[in-house]
Motif scaffolding. Sequence first.
Motif, PDB file in Angstrom:
ATOM      1  N   UNK A  84       4.818  -5.385  12.974  1.00 29.95           N
ATOM      2  CA  UNK A  84       5.561  -4.150  11.976  1.00 29.95           C
ATOM      3  C   UNK A  84       6.608  -4.764  11.082  1.00 29.95           C
ATOM      4  N   UNK A  85       6.310  -6.066  10.647  1.00 29.10           N
ATOM      5  CA  UNK A  85       7.347  -6.479   9.697  1.00 29.10           C
ATOM      6  C   UNK A  85       6.996  -6.375   7.959  1.00 29.10           C
ATOM      7  N   UNK A  86       5.911  -5.626   7.991  1.00 27.27           N
ATOM      8  CA  UNK A  86       5.313  -5.219   6.567  1.00 27.27           C
ATOM      9  C   UNK A  86       5.078  -3.815   6.692  1.00 27.27           C
ATOM     10  N   UNK A  87       5.563  -3.291   5.530  1.00 26.73           N
ATOM     11  CA  UNK A  87       5.491  -1.625   5.388  1.00 26.73           C
ATOM     12  C   UNK A  87       4.950  -1.590   3.786  1.00 26.73           C
ATOM     13  N   UNK A  88       3.836  -0.905   3.769  1.00 26.41           N
ATOM     14  CA  UNK A  88       3.217  -0.206   2.464  1.00 26.41           C
ATOM     15  C   UNK A  88       3.905   0.798   2.197  1.00 26.41           C
ATOM     16  N   UNK A  89       4.753   0.951   0.763  1.00 30.04           N
ATOM     17  CA  UNK A  89       5.543   2.143   0.490  1.00 30.04           C
ATOM     18  C   UNK A  89       4.964   2.543  -0.661  1.00 30.04           C
ATOM     19  N   UNK A  90       4.633   3.876  -0.678  1.00 32.40           N
ATOM     20  CA  UNK A  90       3.956   4.819  -1.779  1.00 32.40           C
ATOM     21  C   UNK A  90       4.945   5.796  -2.108  1.00 32.40           C
ATOM     22  N   UNK A  91       4.850   6.510  -3.208  1.00 35.99           N
ATOM     23  CA  UNK A  91       5.538   7.622  -3.590  1.00 35.99           C
ATOM     24  C   UNK A  91       4.726   8.864  -4.064  1.00 35.99           C
TER      25      UNK A  91
END
Length: 151
Positions: A84-91
């Motif tokens: 969990x060191x990577x997060x895809x962020x969307x808005x």
Amino acid sequence: MHLGSIYLIVQDFNKSIQFYEKLLEMPVSAQNMQRFAQFEFEGNNISIMNGYFDAMNPNLTVCKGEYIEEFDNLVAMAEAENTHKFVLNFWAENLEKERERIVQLGISDKLAKIKYVNNVKPYYYFQFTDPDGNIIEITGQYSPKKGEFDE
């Protein structure tokens, strides 16, 4: 330097494609056999790479140059524990509406309620996971209900 793509090495290629097609509300933009698929939208590119394809189809992929286990063992990457060191962020323009859409899609069994953090300005978001356990965060406009985030 320019960003070419963010790609995720996955265990279940077809399940991941279906997940991201529903999440992004679009079909795969391009696909290379069952090895690689990409979604191009708004100048961005997120891709899915089948971690097992090369090992299962050695006659379809030619690799030259130094083999480095850490970089080149796609099977090990696909099977590695997700840290969990990577997060895809969307808005999204309407955070509450987007969360309800995700609920209706039924694409994740791990889905947080809308949360709040404030360090420079209020930030509202919720999170869920993809089929490989990657965290996806959606942020956007939200009007909290009276007392919702009171301590």
